[in-house]
Design an enzyme around this catalytic site. Structure first.
Site, PDB file in Angstrom:
ATOM      1  N   SER A   1       0.809  -1.224   0.000  1.00  0.00           N
ATOM      2  CA  SER A   1       0.000   0.000   0.000  1.00  0.00           C
ATOM      3  C   SER A   1       0.841   1.273   0.000  1.00  0.00           C
ATOM      4  CB  SER A   1      -0.956   0.013   1.197  1.00  0.00           C
ATOM      5  OG  SER A   1      -0.248   0.127   2.414  1.00  0.00           O
TER       6      SER A   1
ATOM      7  N   LYS B   1       0.289   4.692   6.991  1.00  0.00           N
ATOM      8  CA  LYS B   1      -0.373   5.488   5.965  1.00  0.00           C
ATOM      9  C   LYS B   1       0.020   6.961   6.110  1.00  0.00           C
ATOM     10  CE  LYS B   1      -3.036   2.240   4.113  1.00  0.00           C
ATOM     11  NZ  LYS B   1      -2.291   1.111   4.706  1.00  0.00           N
TER      12      LYS B   1
END
EC number: 3.4.21.88
Length: 213
Positions: free
Chosen positions: A129, A166
């Site tokens: 990701s 993230k």
């Protein structure tokens, strides 16, 4: 790993800027940003310095992305210090501190002061990701423990017993956790509805996934 070879004064300036940029923005600079900051005539000059740093074993250049620069760590700097090292965090139970003893899978001989701000623990990366900024599956992410984070930084967050890496965006009571891979949608957290959300720290560096083999 091989020990770091001595850097020239200019190479050290480039390396210091790389570390500072990662610390303040959560990602490596582009060649253009390096050139602008250090007064090079063109991004090509920055590229030559990056290649020199790569030859000396202090960075790795990743192809396919303008920010494909990764700092490497010389573990030999802490090899003579039995107490030196960073804990590697494994599975985390909801409601317990991330550095609780039962969460620590091992300790790696890494000098925490290699990272700015200082790293407090390592977290193994799973998945792709964040691949567009060079954080790859199997890498060890160096993390500085802090709740004081800013929009745009790459953070380690915990939702219940799930830990994720993230880029942070907060708007009022809503937090958006953005991936650096267009195949992944943002994670949206409403803080009023999700009390078990914690920010555990910011990313301050990467140890590539084959550095310990």
């Amino acid at each position: 790993m091989k020990p770091i070879k001595a850097l020239t004064a200019r190479q050290q300036e480039v390396f210091n800027f790389l570390k500072h940029h990662i610390e303040t923005t959560g990602m490596p600079p582009t060649r253009a940003e390096i050139s602008r900051e250090l007064g090079f005539r063109s991004p090509n000059a920055a590229e030559e310095y990056l290649k020199a740093l790569a030859r000396k074993g202090v960075v790795e250049i990743l192809s396919g992305t303008s920010r494909g620069i990764r700092l490497l760590v010389d573990t030999e700097e802490s090899a003579n210090d039995e107490d030196a090292g960073l804990p590697l965090i494994g599975r985390v139970a909801a409601g317990e501190p991330i550095l609780a003893e039962q969460h620590i899978e091992g300790t790696y001989k890494v000098d925490a002061d290699m990272f700015k701000p200082q790293a407090d623990f390592l977290l193994k990366v799973y998945g792709q990701s964040m691949k567009d900024i060079g954080i790859l599956d199997g890498d060890l992410l160096a993390v500085h423990s802090t709740k004081d984070v800013r929009n745009g930084q790459v953070i380690v967050a915990r939702i219940e017993d799930e830990v994720t890496v993230k880029r942070l965006e907060r708007k009022g009571d809503v937090v958006y956790l953005h991936a650096e891979n267009e195949e992944f949608k943002p994670i949206v957290v409403n803080l009023k509805e999700q009390p078990n959300f914690e920010i555990e720290g910011i990313a301050v560096g990467i140890i590539r996934n084959n550095a310990w083999m």
